[in-house]
Write a protein that holds these residues in place. Structure first.
Motif, PDB file in Angstrom:
ATOM      1  N   ALA A 676     -14.953  13.656 -26.620  1.00 17.48           N
ATOM      2  CA  ALA A 676     -14.536  12.524 -25.782  1.00 17.48           C
ATOM      3  C   ALA A 676     -15.241  11.242 -26.209  1.00 17.48           C
ATOM      4  O   ALA A 676     -14.850  10.151 -25.789  1.00 17.48           O
ATOM      5  N   PRO A 690      -8.558  12.709 -23.489  1.00 19.84           N
ATOM      6  CA  PRO A 690      -9.400  13.297 -22.442  1.00 19.84           C
ATOM      7  C   PRO A 690      -8.826  13.108 -21.041  1.00 19.84           C
ATOM      8  O   PRO A 690      -9.064  13.933 -20.158  1.00 19.84           O
ATOM      9  N   PRO A 694      -7.955  17.302 -20.508  1.00 25.56           N
ATOM     10  CA  PRO A 694      -9.417  17.485 -20.420  1.00 25.56           C
ATOM     11  C   PRO A 694      -9.889  18.875 -20.807  1.00 25.56           C
ATOM     12  O   PRO A 694     -10.995  19.032 -21.331  1.00 25.56           O
ATOM     13  N   TYR A 697     -10.669  19.194 -24.480  1.00 27.09           N
ATOM     14  CA  TYR A 697     -11.934  18.554 -24.837  1.00 27.09           C
ATOM     15  C   TYR A 697     -13.124  19.405 -24.403  1.00 27.09           C
ATOM     16  O   TYR A 697     -14.125  19.517 -25.128  1.00 27.09           O
TER      17      TYR A 697
END
Length: 780
Positions: A676, A690, A694, A697
Motif C-alpha cells: 500500500a 488498496p 484491501p 494487499y
C-alpha cells in the motif's frame, strides 16, 4: 575489511583455487568487468555504426563510431561528426533530412554530407515530422504545430493552443461621470465614434490566425499532425493532486538535511481524466472523440464481486488513456491504441479524422493486467502498432497466451496471426519492401533471443542468428549488413557486424572486458527447469561448486522487478550478483537463481500467476526450488539461505515471515514491506487498489506477518531510496521492536538510493550478506 578479504583468500587457497575473487574488486561492477557498448545504431548513410562506450573508465559514456576503413572504433567529435539514423529513420528515403539539436532546426544532405542551420530562435523547435508533400515538414514550437515549406521557406502556424480559459470581453462599467461626459460634450461622442470605426475596419483587414484552443489547467499532450497537414490530434489530461512522499537526505554538502519530493503512493486517487481532440485545420474547428462504446469499457472487474460495497455498482465505466494516431504512408488511414487505466483492456481503433468517429479493430482484455512483449504493462505506454501497407496494420497480442504478431486489413476486416507457438515475439521491424519482418524471438529457448526473417505471405521463418545467447540486432538501411550486440552467460556484451544472411560470420569490433576480469575462469551456469507444485515448469540458473569443495549448503537468489528474466543464456544485468555467485560456489555453496512466477519470458499465465497475491506462487516456486536442491543435489534442507533485492527482498521477507523454518537465514535488500506504500503503475496492475481490494494487499504485505519471524534476518536499505522508500523498512523495523523480535539486523546506507552507486556501499552490503550465510549455513 582487510581482515575479511584475507579470510576469503585463505578460504579459497585452502581449497586449492589459484584465481581468487575479492568483493572489493567484483563490487566495482563495470569498472572491474569493463564498460560494454550500448545504444548501437547506424549512421544516416548506412556506412558507419555508432554506439555509446567507455573503454577508458571515464566518468561517463562517449559516442564512438566504426566502419570498414578503421581498425578500431574512434570517438565522434565536433570536427569529425557522424550523423545518427535514429532520429532520421522516418526520412530514410530523402536525400535532405531535417532534425533538431538543442532546439535548433538543421538540414543534412546525404549526397554532399553537408549540414546547414535552418531555423534558430529563442523558442526551441521539436517534434519534426515529414509531410506527404516532400517539400513540407512539420515541427512544434511553444506547444503549437507549424508547417514549413523547405522549397519556398514559408512557415505557417497550424494550431493556436493556449492555456487558461477562453476570455470574455468585459464591458466597461458605466459610471455617473462617464455618462455625464457623453451627455455634455460632442467631442467625447465624436472621439468614441471615430475610435469604433477604425477598430472595426482594422478587424476586417486582420490576417486570420487559427482559432484559439484553450486547454485551461489541463496538460496538453500527444500533439500530432496528420501527414497531409489537414488535421492535428491532441490529448488533454487532468491529473489529480495526489499527496507526494518526501525523502530525507542526511549527507549533504552544507551539513543541513534536505527533503526532496518523490512519488505518490498507490491509490484510486491516482486516476486521471483524458480527452482526445481533433483540430480540423481547413475548417478551423475542434471536436472531441467519444470512446464510450468500446467493448468492455462498462464491465466491472471480476474481483468487485468479492466486496459488498462494489458488487452492485451499476454506472461503472473504466478510465482510459489514448495514444497518438499512427498513419498509413498515404495519410488516408489512421489507427490508435487506447488503454484502460486499470490496465485490464487494450483497444486498437481506426479513426475517421473528418467525423471524429472510431471503429474498433481489436480488443484485448485480461482480468489480471495487459502486458507482454510489444504490449507495455503501463497504461500510458503504446505497444507495437504500425502499417504494412496503406490498408494493413500489424500489432502484437497475447490472445493465445504468448505475445505474437498479428495483422488486420482495414478493407476486408480480416485479422490474421502470423506467428504461433509457446514462445514470444520480442522485437519487430518491417523490411524495406514491406514483404517481411525481422523479428527477435524465444523460439529456441525461453532464455535465448534469436533473430529471424519472417515472410509475411507464407509465414515462413528463416533463422539468421539462432545460437544460444542474446542477439540485439540493428539492420543497416540497405538491409545488407547486421550490427549486433551479443552476449552469452559468461561473456559480457560486445558489438559485431556481419552479412544479413543465415549463420553469418560475425566480426567483433569492440573488446571491452578488462584484463583483471579475464584472469578468472568465469562459470557458465546451467539453465535448468523443475516442476512446481502446480505442475508448471520453472526455469533457474544453477551454480555448482566442484565436488571436492561442496559444503551441502545452498543459497537461493531472488531477482528483482518481478517481471524480469534472469535464468537466461546471456549476460545478466545482475552482473555483480553473477560474480558473487561465482565466489559463493568457489566457497562450496550451491546457488540457485530462479525465474519465479511473474518473471518475463514465459507467457501470459506465468506472468499473471501472482495476480492478487504477491508472495503466493512466486514464493512457492522458491520452496520448490529448494526441494529440487535437496532431492537432486544432496543439499541439507536445514542449511539453505535466501536473498534478493527490491522484489527479491520482498520475497525474502515473505519467505521468512510466512514460511518460518524453511530458510535458515535471509538477506532482504531494499525490500517492499507493505504494498500500500508502493507506487501506482506497478502495484495496481497486480493487486488492484488498496481502497477496492484491501484483502489482496493484506495477504501480500510482509508487515502483516512480522510476528512469525524466527529465522535469522538481515535487512539492508538505502536511506535516500526514492523507489522503495526508507520508510518502508522503518515501519517493519518498528513492528519487530514492538513484537520483541530478536533475530534481525538492519544495515542502512545513508547516501544510496534504490540502485547503489558507490563501490564501498556494495562491498559493505555483500560483506554482511556473505557473513550472514557463513555464520548460519556452514557447519560449526
Amino acid at each position: 575489511m582487510k581482515k575479511f578479504s584475507y579470510f576469503v583468500l585463505l578460504f579459497l587457497s585452502f581449497f586449492g583455487h589459484s584465481q581468487n575473487l575479492l568483493l572489493e574488486e567484483i563490487m566495482k561492477g563495470n569498472e572491474f568487468i569493463g564498460h560494454q557498448p550500448e545504444n548501437h545504431r547506424w549512421s544516416i548513410d548506412g556506412q558507419t555504426v555508432l554506439f555509446d562506450w567507455n573503454p577508458n573508465n571515464e566518468i561517463g559514456n562517449t559516442t564512438y563510431f566504426w566502419n570498414t576503413s578503421l581498425q578500431s572504433p574512434q570517438k565522434v567529435t565536433t570536427s569529425n561528426p557522424v550523423y545518427d539514423l535514429n532520429f532520421m529513420a522516418s526520412q530514410k528515403d530523402y536525400d535532405v533530412v531535417y532534425y533538431t539539436n538543442q532546439g535548433v532546426l538543421y538540414s543534412y544532405t546525404k549526397s554532399t554530407k553537408k549540414t546547414k542551420k535552418v531555423i534558430q530562435q529563442a523558442d526551441r523547435i521539436n517534434a519534426i515530422e515529414r509531410g506527404l508533400n516532400s517539400n513540407v515538414i512539420f515541427f512544434q514550437q511553444n506547444r503549437n504545430v507549424y508547417q514549413f515549406n523547405t522549397k519556398d521557406f514559408s512557415i505557417i502556424q497550424l494550431t493556436n493552443f493556449k492555456p487558461g480559459k477562453e476570455g470574455k470581453v468585459s464591458k466597461e462599467e458605466d459610471s455617473f461621470l462617464k455618462s455625464q461626459q457623453d451627455e455634455l460634450f460632442q467631442f467625447v461622442r465624436d472621439y468614441e465614434a471615430s475610435s469604433n470605426w477604425y477598430q472595426a475596419k482594422s478587424k476586417n483587414k486582420r490576417e486570420k490566425f487559427p482559432k484559439e484552443i484553450f486547454y485551461d489547467k489541463s496538460s496538453l499532450e500527444q500533439v500530432k499532425v496528420s501527414p497531409d497537414g489537414k488535421f492535428v490530434t491532441f490529448r488533454l489530461s487532468d491529473y489529480p493532486n495526489q499527496t507526494s512522499t518526501n525523502v530525507e537526505h542526511f549527507i549533504t554538502s552544507d551539513g543541513f538535511t534536505e527533503s526532496k519530493k518523490a512519488r505518490a503512493k498507490v491509490s484510486t486517487d491516482g486516476f486521471s481524466k483524458h480527452k482526445f481532440g481533433i483540430f480540423n485545420v481547413e475548417k478551423d474547428t475542434t471536436y472531441y472523440v467519444s470512446f464510450s462504446n468500446l467493448s468492455g469499457i462498462k464491465d466491472k472487474p471480476k474481483y468487485f464481486q468479492e466486496y459488498d460495497n462494489l458488487k452492485d455498482i451499476s454506472d461503472y465505466e473504466t478510465g482510459i488513456v489514448m495514444m497518438s494516431p499512427v498513419y498509413s504512408k498515404d495519410g488516408k488511414n489512421a489507427v490508435l491504441e487506447i488503454r484502460s487505466q486499470d490496465n485490464k483492456h487494450r483497444w486498437i481503433v481506426q479513426l475517421d479524422l473528418v467525423s471524429g468517429k472510431i471503429s474498433e479493430l481489436d480488443h484485448q482484455h485480461d482480468e489480471a493486467w495487459i502486458a507482454g512483449p510489444g504490449i507495455p504493462n503501463y497504461s500510458f505506454g503504446g505497444g507495437t502498432l504500425d502499417f504494412i501497407d496503406n490498408a494493413t496494420i500489424y500489432f502484437q497480442s497475447e490472445a493465445t497466451g504468448f505475445s505474437h504478431l498479428y495483422t488486420y486489413n482495414l478493407k476486408t476486416k480480416k485479422k490474421e496471426q502470423l506467428t504461433k507457438g509457446n514462445w514470444e515475439v520480442r522485437e519487430v521491424k518491417l523490411s524495406n519492401d514491406a514483404k517481411s519482418f525481422y523479428i527477435t524471438t524465444t523460439t529456441t529457448h525461453p532464455g535465448n533471443r534469436s533473430f529471424y526473417k519472417l515472410d509475411i505471405a507464407s509465414k515462413k521463418m528463416t533463422g539468421i542468428l539462432t545460437k544460444d545467447g542474446n542477439y540485439e540486432v540493428e539492420v543497416s538501411p540497405d538491409e545488407k549488413t547486421l550490427l549486433v550486440r551479443y552476449s552469452y552467460k559468461n561473456k559480457p556484451w560486445e558489438l559485431y557486424v556481419g552479412a544479413n544472411k543465415p549463420n553469418s560470420d560475425l566480426k567483433q569490433i569492440t573488446f571491452s572486458t578488462s584484463s583483471e576480469f579475464k584472469k578468472y575462469n568465469w562459470k557458465t551456469p546451467e539453465v535448468i527447469s523443475f516442476k512446481a507444485e502446480d505442475g508448471t515448469y520453472v526455469y533457474a540458473r544453477l551454480y555448482q561448486p566442484k565436488t571436492e569443495n561442496k559444503n551441502k549448503a545452498a543459497v537461493i537468489f531472488v531477482h528483482g522487478a518481478g517481471y524480469l528474466q534472469n535464468a537466461h543464456n546471456y549476460w545478466s544485468t545482475y552482473h555483480r550478483e553473477y560474480m558473487f555467485h561465482n565466489l559463493l560456489s568457489d566457497l562450496g555453496y550451491t546457488v540457485l537463481d530462479i525465474d519465479y512466477r511473474a518473471s518475463d519470458g514465459y507467457g501470459r499465465d506465468f506472468r499473471t500467476g501472482i495476480y492478487r497475491h504477491m508472495g503466493g506462487k512466486d514464493l512457492s516456486d522458491q520452496l520448490d526450488g529448494k526441494k529440487y536442491l535437496v532431492q537432486n543435489l544432496g543439499i541439507d534442507a536445514n542449511r539453505v539461505g535466501i536473498y534478493g533485492g527490491s522484489y527479491g527482498g520482498f520475497i525474502t521477507l515473505m519467505a521468512l515471515l510466512t514460511k518460518p523454518g524453511e530458510f535458515k537465514a535471509g538477506a532482504a535488500l531494499r525490500s517492499v514491506t507493505d504494498w500500500a506504500h508502493y507506487n501506482q503503475g506497478y502495484t495496481s496492475n497486480i493487486l488492484n487498489f488498496p481502497e477496492t481490494d484491501p484483502e489482496a494487499y493484506k495477504k501480500s504485505s510482509p508487515i502483516y506477518f512480522a510476528n512469525n519471524l524466527q529465522d535469522r534476518l538481515l535487512m539492508l536499505h538505502g536511506m535516500v531510496d526514492d523507489n522503495v522508500q526508507f520508510q518502508d523498512i522503518v515501519r517493519l523495523t518498528q513492528r519487530f521492536i514492538e513484537l520483541g523480535k530478536k533475530d534481525w539486523d538492519l544495515a542502512v546506507f545513508p547516501v544510496e538510493a534504490h540502485g547503489f552507486t558507490e563501490t564501498y556501499s556494495w562491498v559493505d552490503e555483500y560483506r554482511r550478506i556473505l557473513n550472514l550465510f557463513n555464520e548460519n549455513l556452514l557447519e560449526k
